[in-house]
Design a protein around this motif. Structure first.
Motif, PDB file in Angstrom:
ATOM      1  N   LEU A 286       5.216  -6.555  -4.229  1.00 18.18           N
ATOM      2  CA  LEU A 286       5.655  -5.964  -2.834  1.00 18.18           C
ATOM      3  C   LEU A 286       6.894  -5.035  -2.767  1.00 18.18           C
ATOM      4  CD1 LEU A 286       5.799  -9.581  -0.945  1.00 18.18           C
ATOM      5  CD2 LEU A 286       4.390  -7.561  -0.818  1.00 18.18           C
ATOM      6  N   ARG A 287       7.807  -5.029  -3.667  1.00 17.84           N
ATOM      7  CA  ARG A 287       8.894  -4.315  -3.788  1.00 17.84           C
ATOM      8  C   ARG A 287       8.457  -2.646  -4.105  1.00 17.84           C
ATOM      9  NH1 ARG A 287      13.928  -4.454  -8.192  1.00 17.84           N
ATOM     10  NH2 ARG A 287      12.150  -4.235  -9.731  1.00 17.84           N
ATOM     11  N   PHE A 288       7.406  -2.779  -4.700  1.00 14.00           N
ATOM     12  CA  PHE A 288       6.703  -1.494  -5.075  1.00 14.00           C
ATOM     13  C   PHE A 288       6.018  -0.856  -3.739  1.00 14.00           C
ATOM     14  CE2 PHE A 288       2.830   1.128  -6.447  1.00 14.00           C
ATOM     15  CZ  PHE A 288       3.538   1.989  -6.997  1.00 14.00           C
ATOM     16  N   ALA A 289       5.286  -1.884  -3.270  1.00 14.45           N
ATOM     17  CA  ALA A 289       4.460  -1.269  -1.890  1.00 14.45           C
ATOM     18  C   ALA A 289       5.305  -0.939  -0.870  1.00 14.45           C
ATOM     19  CB  ALA A 289       3.713  -2.439  -1.532  1.00 14.45           C
ATOM     20  N   VAL A 290       6.422  -1.602  -0.565  1.00 15.86           N
ATOM     21  CA  VAL A 290       7.367  -1.370   0.529  1.00 15.86           C
ATOM     22  C   VAL A 290       8.151   0.139   0.518  1.00 15.86           C
ATOM     23  CG1 VAL A 290       7.762  -3.749   1.253  1.00 15.86           C
ATOM     24  CG2 VAL A 290       9.275  -2.542  -0.272  1.00 15.86           C
ATOM     25  N   ARG A 291       8.175   0.696  -0.766  1.00 15.12           N
ATOM     26  CA  ARG A 291       8.887   1.750  -1.117  1.00 15.12           C
ATOM     27  C   ARG A 291       8.204   3.121  -0.160  1.00 15.12           C
ATOM     28  NH1 ARG A 291      10.110   1.735  -7.607  1.00 15.12           N
ATOM     29  NH2 ARG A 291      11.660   0.101  -7.558  1.00 15.12           N
ATOM     30  N   SER A 292       7.052   3.050  -0.046  1.00 11.99           N
ATOM     31  CA  SER A 292       6.151   4.058   0.658  1.00 11.99           C
ATOM     32  C   SER A 292       6.421   4.056   2.060  1.00 11.99           C
ATOM     33  CB  SER A 292       4.670   3.781   0.313  1.00 11.99           C
ATOM     34  OG  SER A 292       4.167   2.471   1.027  1.00 11.99           O
ATOM     35  N   ARG A 293       6.848   2.980   2.614  1.00 13.06           N
ATOM     36  CA  ARG A 293       6.929   2.785   4.308  1.00 13.06           C
ATOM     37  C   ARG A 293       5.658   2.851   4.848  1.00 13.06           C
ATOM     38  NH1 ARG A 293      11.104  -0.210   5.622  1.00 13.06           N
ATOM     39  NH2 ARG A 293      11.181   0.823   7.324  1.00 13.06           N
TER      40      ARG A 293
ATOM     41  N   PRO B 173       2.450   1.602   6.398  1.00 15.12           N
ATOM     42  CA  PRO B 173       1.877   0.437   6.701  1.00 15.12           C
ATOM     43  C   PRO B 173       0.706   0.032   6.054  1.00 15.12           C
ATOM     44  CG  PRO B 173       2.681   1.323   8.729  1.00 15.12           C
ATOM     45  CD  PRO B 173       2.822   2.414   7.527  1.00 15.12           C
ATOM     46  N   GLY B 174      -0.223   1.159   5.669  1.00 15.73           N
ATOM     47  CA  GLY B 174      -1.549   0.849   4.965  1.00 15.73           C
ATOM     48  C   GLY B 174      -1.337   0.443   3.655  1.00 15.73           C
ATOM     49  N   VAL B 175      -0.103   0.880   2.927  1.00 17.57           N
ATOM     50  CA  VAL B 175      -0.282   0.500   1.576  1.00 17.57           C
ATOM     51  C   VAL B 175       0.380  -1.142   1.428  1.00 17.57           C
ATOM     52  CG1 VAL B 175       1.222   0.900  -0.682  1.00 17.57           C
ATOM     53  CG2 VAL B 175       0.482   2.691   0.539  1.00 17.57           C
TER      54      VAL B 175
ATOM     55  N   LEU C  90       9.360  -8.551   1.680  1.00 15.01           N
ATOM     56  CA  LEU C  90       8.459  -8.206   2.520  1.00 15.01           C
ATOM     57  C   LEU C  90       8.846  -7.736   3.863  1.00 15.01           C
ATOM     58  CD1 LEU C  90       5.549  -8.693   3.598  1.00 15.01           C
ATOM     59  CD2 LEU C  90       6.111 -10.865   4.291  1.00 15.01           C
ATOM     60  N   ASN C  91       8.458  -6.761   4.425  1.00 11.11           N
ATOM     61  CA  ASN C  91       8.836  -6.136   5.710  1.00 11.11           C
ATOM     62  C   ASN C  91       7.550  -6.457   6.900  1.00 11.11           C
ATOM     63  OD1 ASN C  91       9.504  -4.456   7.816  1.00 11.11           O
ATOM     64  ND2 ASN C  91       9.989  -2.774   6.662  1.00 11.11           N
ATOM     65  N   ARG C  92       7.958  -7.557   7.585  1.00  8.42           N
ATOM     66  CA  ARG C  92       6.981  -7.996   8.351  1.00  8.42           C
ATOM     67  C   ARG C  92       6.428  -7.022   9.362  1.00  8.42           C
ATOM     68  NH1 ARG C  92       6.964 -13.980   7.908  1.00  8.42           N
ATOM     69  NH2 ARG C  92       8.406 -14.723   6.486  1.00  8.42           N
ATOM     70  N   GLU C  93       7.187  -6.084   9.785  1.00  8.12           N
ATOM     71  CA  GLU C  93       7.090  -5.376  10.591  1.00  8.12           C
ATOM     72  C   GLU C  93       5.847  -4.315  10.239  1.00  8.12           C
ATOM     73  OE1 GLU C  93      10.676  -2.996  11.787  1.00  8.12           O
ATOM     74  OE2 GLU C  93      11.603  -4.756  12.675  1.00  8.12           O
ATOM     75  N   LEU C  94       5.723  -4.021   9.026  1.00 11.39           N
ATOM     76  CA  LEU C  94       4.629  -3.097   8.573  1.00 11.39           C
ATOM     77  C   LEU C  94       3.243  -3.869   8.582  1.00 11.39           C
ATOM     78  CD1 LEU C  94       6.510  -1.584   5.462  1.00 11.39           C
ATOM     79  CD2 LEU C  94       6.088  -0.560   7.964  1.00 11.39           C
ATOM     80  N   LEU C  95       3.282  -5.346   8.876  1.00  9.51           N
ATOM     81  CA  LEU C  95       2.111  -6.010   8.805  1.00  9.51           C
ATOM     82  C   LEU C  95       1.587  -6.247  10.289  1.00  9.51           C
ATOM     83  CD1 LEU C  95       2.877  -8.907   6.367  1.00  9.51           C
ATOM     84  CD2 LEU C  95       1.423  -6.813   5.882  1.00  9.51           C
ATOM     85  N   ALA C  96       2.298  -5.787  11.201  1.00  7.32           N
ATOM     86  CA  ALA C  96       1.802  -5.815  12.560  1.00  7.32           C
ATOM     87  C   ALA C  96       0.506  -5.311  12.662  1.00  7.32           C
ATOM     88  CB  ALA C  96       2.817  -4.878  13.581  1.00  7.32           C
TER      89      ALA C  96
ATOM     90  N   ARG D  15       9.365 -13.346  17.240  1.00  2.00           N
ATOM     91  CA  ARG D  15       9.261 -11.809  17.655  1.00  2.00           C
ATOM     92  C   ARG D  15       8.239 -11.269  16.688  1.00  2.00           C
ATOM     93  NH1 ARG D  15      15.092 -12.239  17.400  1.00  2.00           N
ATOM     94  NH2 ARG D  15      15.868 -12.227  19.730  1.00  2.00           N
ATOM     95  N   TRP D  16       7.971 -11.569  15.446  1.00  2.00           N
ATOM     96  CA  TRP D  16       6.719 -11.380  14.514  1.00  2.00           C
ATOM     97  C   TRP D  16       5.662 -11.762  14.692  1.00  2.00           C
ATOM     98  CZ3 TRP D  16       4.058 -13.280  10.264  1.00  2.00           C
ATOM     99  CH2 TRP D  16       3.225 -12.508   9.859  1.00  2.00           C
TER     100      TRP D  16
END
Length: 437
Positions: free
Chosen positions: A230-237, A239-241, A281-287, A420-421
């Motif tokens: 997840l740390r590797f994935a959230v670097r891209s910012r 949401p698709g990744v 985990l950035n939950r906002e990117l999973l919206a 909120r999420w």
């Protein structure tokens, strides 16, 4: 697949989704969660209504062919795995850890009492409900397991529709349902062995060992590995990744438990819990994923669950009587078990009522158990119909009771932040923590 087969399949999927959408919205208009209408969509399109009133339409949709049903089931399986996975992500592990004793105690009483009641009921039901060649002990054991389970997917969707999943009581309901279902699937493996090769030490101990091993792997190896991914994935910012990474992880967990002979749904739930507990985990990117799962895949799953249900067998008076008896035992024992466990754990009466109502929803999980019992030659076709109807009615009864109890349980600041999420909005209302009466 031929061009015509693809056309029919696409039309069937569209019909199921459209009917689930319409009936789901109608259910909301009358004060019920959308999942109620979505469950009825498959019953309407399946043999109970369309297959009975317009058999030509059912034949054209190829609903009488196993290959078509398998394709639809595959789509529904994707929906339930992602729905349960998203539910696991939304579980507050810290809250469950703080209330571990309460969760285990409630789940235990909510499992044991209906299990005992179901086994006792299995010995008094008419012999016509027992499949030819099956012994009464195995039949009674199957009935007990069918009545003791709860349907995590149905409960999760109901709690989401009622805006209760992010509440402390919603988290306790999901946690208790998860624990009881873990034990329920183990019991199912035992009674399945009774119906085939008999009870042996390996048939009982292996599933338990595999489950313990899966939990140990999740706590020791999976958590750091998931964190790094997840740390590797959230670097891209992007949401698709992040979305693709989370879906891949959920499928990996589901495949792992399935390979061990356990249910893939359990793996998806455990994977969601591990993913949700990661600080990366950035939950906002999973919206976007949450919206697609809740609006498309989940309704499709609940609609497909009704396609195999044939309620025309209820024309027989003895089946109606047996259905009523099984239904009363199922609702009363599950509610009594959860309510008793909650009150002895010093929860208030409204929280205890909410737990009793929420854990009563059995939905597609009980249908799966009924299918297994039918395939193993333990349940007759008539008993299969009874169990399926109980699964539907308990899923219909749970939401109104939950709504009533939820109105008397006030909202905390922590619950509002958590919501909120999960729900996309804040709940208004007075604030107090979940406490004993």
């Amino acid at each position: 697949m031929s061009g015509h087969q693809i056309l029919v399949f696409l039309l069937l999927i569209g019909l199921l989704l459209g009917t689930a959408l319409v009936l789901g919205q109608l259910a909301r208009r009358v004060g019920l969660p959308a999942v109620i209408g979505e469950l009825c969509a498959g019953v309407l399109i399946g043999p109970s209504v369309v297959g009975h009133l317009a058999p030509g339409v059912s034949t054209w949709l190829r609903l009488d062919q196993a290959a078509q049903l398998h394709l639809v089931d595959a789509v529904g399986q994707l929906g339930v795995l992602l729905l349960v996975g998203m539910t696991g992500i939304g579980i507050d592990v810290g809250l469950l850890r703080r209330r571990a004793g309460m969760t285990v105690w409630v789940s235990t009483t909510a499992l044991v009492i209906p299990l005992v009641g179901g086994v006792a009921l299995g010995f008094v039901l008419p012999v016509d409900l027992v499949a030819e060649g099956a012994d009464r002990i195995t039949f009674a054991s199957f009935v007990g397991v069918a009545l003791c389970v709860s349907a995590v997917p149905v409960i999760a969707k109901t709690l989401l529709d009622l805006r209760l999943l992010h509440r402390d009581i919603g988290q306790l309901i999901i946690g208790s349902a998860t624990v009881s279902d873990l034990v329920g699937w183990l019991l199912l493996s035992v009674v399945s062995a009774m119906a085939t090769v008999g009870v042996r030490a390996t048939n009982v101990l292996l599933p338990v060992a595999f489950l313990v091993g899966a939990l140990v792997v999740c706590l020791t190896i999976a958590r750091p590995v998931v964190g790094r991914v997840l740390r590797f994935a959230v670097r891209s910012r992007d949401p698709g990744v992040v979305t693709t990474t989370v879906v891949l992880l959920l499928f990996a967990f589901a495949a792992g438990t399935h390979a061990l002979g356990l249910e893939a749904v359990l793996g998806a739930l455990l994977g969601g819990v591990v993913i949700g507990s990661s600080k990366w985990l950035n939950r906002e990117l999973l919206a976007p994923l949450r919206t697609f799962v809740m609006a498309v895949l989940a309704p499709l799953f609940f609609a497909t669950a009704g396609l195999r249900m044939d309620l025309t067998a209820l024309a027989r008076p003895e089946i109606i009587g047996s259905t009523g008896l099984v239904l009363v035992v199922a609702i009363v024992t599950k509610f009594a078990g959860a309510y008793l466990g909650a009150r002895t754990a010093r929860l208030g009466r409204w929280e205890a009522m909410a737990l009793g109502a929420g854990l009563n929803a059995r939905g597609a999980i009980e249908v799966i158990i009924a299918i297994i019992g039918l395939q193993l030659g333990v349940l007759s076709t008539a008993m299969y119909t009874v169990v399926v109807l109980v699964a539907i009615i308990t899923s219909l009864v749970a939401p109104p009771m939950l709504r009533l109890a939820g109105r008397h349980i006030e909202v905390t600041d922590e619950e509002m932040a958590r919501g909120r999420w999960l729900t996309g909005h804040d709940d208004d209302g007075p604030v107090r923590p979940l406490r004993a009466a």
